[in-house]
Write a protein that holds these residues in place. Structure first.
Motif, mmCIF file in Angstrom:
data_model
loop_
_atom_site.group_PDB
_atom_site.id
_atom_site.type_symbol
_atom_site.label_atom_id
_atom_site.label_comp_id
_atom_site.label_asym_id
_atom_site.label_seq_id
_atom_site.Cartn_x
_atom_site.Cartn_y
_atom_site.Cartn_z
ATOM 1 N N ARG A 246 19.093 -38.632 -0.788
ATOM 2 C CA ARG A 246 18.673 -39.767 0.033
ATOM 3 C C ARG A 246 19.651 -40.926 -0.085
ATOM 4 N N ILE A 247 20.110 -41.216 -1.275
ATOM 5 C CA ILE A 247 21.064 -42.314 -1.476
ATOM 6 C C ILE A 247 22.401 -41.963 -0.834
ATOM 7 N N GLU A 248 22.804 -40.712 -0.930
ATOM 8 C CA GLU A 248 24.041 -40.265 -0.281
ATOM 9 C C GLU A 248 23.983 -40.528 1.225
ATOM 10 N N VAL B 56 15.836 -42.600 5.509
ATOM 11 C CA VAL B 56 16.096 -41.581 4.488
ATOM 12 C C VAL B 56 14.825 -41.107 3.799
ATOM 13 N N GLY B 57 13.669 -41.592 4.234
ATOM 14 C CA GLY B 57 12.408 -41.072 3.717
ATOM 15 C C GLY B 57 11.789 -41.842 2.577
ATOM 16 N N CYS B 58 12.321 -43.006 2.256
ATOM 17 C CA CYS B 58 11.726 -43.826 1.197
ATOM 18 C C CYS B 58 10.629 -44.693 1.801
ATOM 19 N N THR B 59 9.544 -44.856 1.073
ATOM 20 C CA THR B 59 8.415 -45.627 1.596
ATOM 21 C C THR B 59 8.352 -47.034 1.023
ATOM 22 N N SER B 60 9.095 -47.294 -0.039
ATOM 23 C CA SER B 60 9.090 -48.614 -0.663
ATOM 24 C C SER B 60 10.504 -49.175 -0.680
ATOM 25 N N LEU B 61 10.677 -50.317 -0.037
ATOM 26 C CA LEU B 61 11.998 -50.953 -0.002
ATOM 27 C C LEU B 61 12.447 -51.329 -1.409
ATOM 28 N N GLY B 62 11.514 -51.803 -2.229
ATOM 29 C CA GLY B 62 11.849 -52.185 -3.602
ATOM 30 C C GLY B 62 12.324 -51.005 -4.433
ATOM 31 N N SER B 63 11.609 -49.887 -4.349
ATOM 32 C CA SER B 63 12.007 -48.688 -5.097
ATOM 33 C C SER B 63 13.339 -48.146 -4.581
ATOM 34 N N PHE B 64 13.508 -48.171 -3.261
ATOM 35 C CA PHE B 64 14.766 -47.708 -2.679
ATOM 36 C C PHE B 64 15.924 -48.560 -3.184
ATOM 37 N N SER B 65 15.763 -49.888 -3.139
ATOM 38 C CA SER B 65 16.831 -50.791 -3.583
ATOM 39 C C SER B 65 17.138 -50.608 -5.061
ATOM 40 N N SER B 66 16.082 -50.444 -5.867
ATOM 41 C CA SER B 66 16.288 -50.238 -7.309
ATOM 42 C C SER B 66 17.052 -48.953 -7.576
ATOM 43 N N ARG B 67 16.636 -47.873 -6.944
ATOM 44 C CA ARG B 67 17.299 -46.581 -7.165
ATOM 45 C C ARG B 67 18.730 -46.611 -6.624
ATOM 46 N N THR C 273 20.701 -49.212 -6.382
ATOM 47 C CA THR C 273 21.497 -50.019 -7.317
ATOM 48 C C THR C 273 21.795 -49.235 -8.584
ATOM 49 N N GLU C 274 20.812 -48.493 -9.078
ATOM 50 C CA GLU C 274 20.992 -47.688 -10.289
ATOM 51 C C GLU C 274 22.073 -46.630 -10.088
ATOM 52 N N ILE C 275 22.079 -45.981 -8.943
ATOM 53 C CA ILE C 275 23.006 -44.874 -8.694
ATOM 54 C C ILE C 275 24.373 -45.363 -8.239
ATOM 55 N N VAL C 276 24.392 -46.336 -7.330
ATOM 56 C CA VAL C 276 25.653 -46.772 -6.712
ATOM 57 C C VAL C 276 26.338 -47.882 -7.524
ATOM 58 N N GLY C 277 25.541 -48.710 -8.188
ATOM 59 C CA GLY C 277 26.119 -49.781 -8.979
ATOM 60 C C GLY C 277 26.142 -51.123 -8.277
ATOM 61 N N GLU C 278 25.630 -51.167 -7.074
ATOM 62 C CA GLU C 278 25.484 -52.419 -6.334
ATOM 63 C C GLU C 278 24.297 -52.283 -5.395
ATOM 64 N N THR C 279 23.768 -53.428 -4.949
ATOM 65 C CA THR C 279 22.587 -53.394 -4.088
ATOM 66 C C THR C 279 22.956 -52.826 -2.718
ATOM 67 N N PRO C 280 21.976 -52.341 -1.972
ATOM 68 C CA PRO C 280 22.275 -51.839 -0.625
ATOM 69 C C PRO C 280 22.914 -52.915 0.258
ATOM 70 N N SER C 281 22.463 -54.160 0.135
ATOM 71 C CA SER C 281 23.040 -55.254 0.935
ATOM 72 C C SER C 281 24.500 -55.485 0.575
ATOM 73 N N GLN C 282 24.814 -55.457 -0.714
ATOM 74 C CA GLN C 282 26.203 -55.634 -1.140
ATOM 75 C C GLN C 282 27.061 -54.476 -0.632
ATOM 76 N N TYR C 283 26.529 -53.266 -0.727
ATOM 77 C CA TYR C 283 27.269 -52.100 -0.263
ATOM 78 C C TYR C 283 27.516 -52.180 1.240
ATOM 79 N N ARG C 284 26.498 -52.570 1.984
ATOM 80 C CA ARG C 284 26.609 -52.681 3.440
ATOM 81 C C ARG C 284 27.641 -53.742 3.838
ATOM 82 N N ALA C 285 27.683 -54.849 3.093
ATOM 83 C CA ALA C 285 28.581 -55.954 3.426
ATOM 84 C C ALA C 285 30.043 -55.658 3.077
ATOM 85 N N ARG C 286 30.261 -54.720 2.196
ATOM 86 C CA ARG C 286 31.612 -54.384 1.783
ATOM 87 C C ARG C 286 32.412 -53.792 2.937
#
Length: 167
Positions: free
Chosen positions: A94-96, A115-126, A128-141
């Protein structure tokens, strides 16, 4: 000419008898019983379902049904075969996919749902844990460096990599 077993490293499947090929661990050949081979085929079927249906609601019992195993047995066998739990594998897929959607400019909320996640908070946490930056930071890059890379190569180079769990 090398045979397929000489070129391809195999993993020890527990109680199987391994034959060492010259001391090189990448050249270990494992004797696999017919039952273990059947289990691997069922696990591959479940993994293929995760890869295909990652955006659908999937839980371990549903994945275990695809592998024709009980949930506990499936989880143990999956982890032994692929090095991570079924749920962890699902979240990595899902993160990929989320990374690809964010690179295309999709909003974080829309990506989360896509990607099938039901919680924005859980998605963002996971994420960040896997990628090393928040989804917003990744998107802005700036992701223009990925535009010139063929998609098959980009998929491999941008695949989320989990670090081994610390015990």
């Amino acid at each position: 000419m090398q045979s397929a077993t000489d070129r391809c490293p195999t993993r020890d499947l527990g109680h199987s008898e391994a034959v060492d090929r010259g001391g090189d661990p990448s050249r270990t050949v494992v004797a696999v019983t017919p039952e273990e081979l059947a289990d691997l085929a069922h696990l591959r079927r479940a993994r293929d379902r995760i890869d295909r249906d990652y955006a659908q609601p999937l839980d371990v019992p549903a994945m275990a049904r695809a592998a024709l195993m009980s949930p506990a047995h499936f989880s143990r066998k999956f982890r032994a075969a692929y090095g991570e739990t079924p749920y962890s594998y699902l979240m990595t897929r899902r993160i990929e996919r989320a990374k690809a959607l964010l690179r295309q400019g999709m909003s974080v909320t829309d990506t989360c749902v896509a990607v099938g996640c039901t919680s924005l908070g859980s998605f963002s946490s996971r994420f960040t844990e896997i990628v090393g930056e928040t989804p917003s930071q990744y998107r802005a890059r700036d992701h223009r460096d990925h535009e010139v890379v063929p998609p098959c190569v980009s998929k491999v180079t941008t695949r989320p990599r989990r670090s081994p769990a610390k015990v």
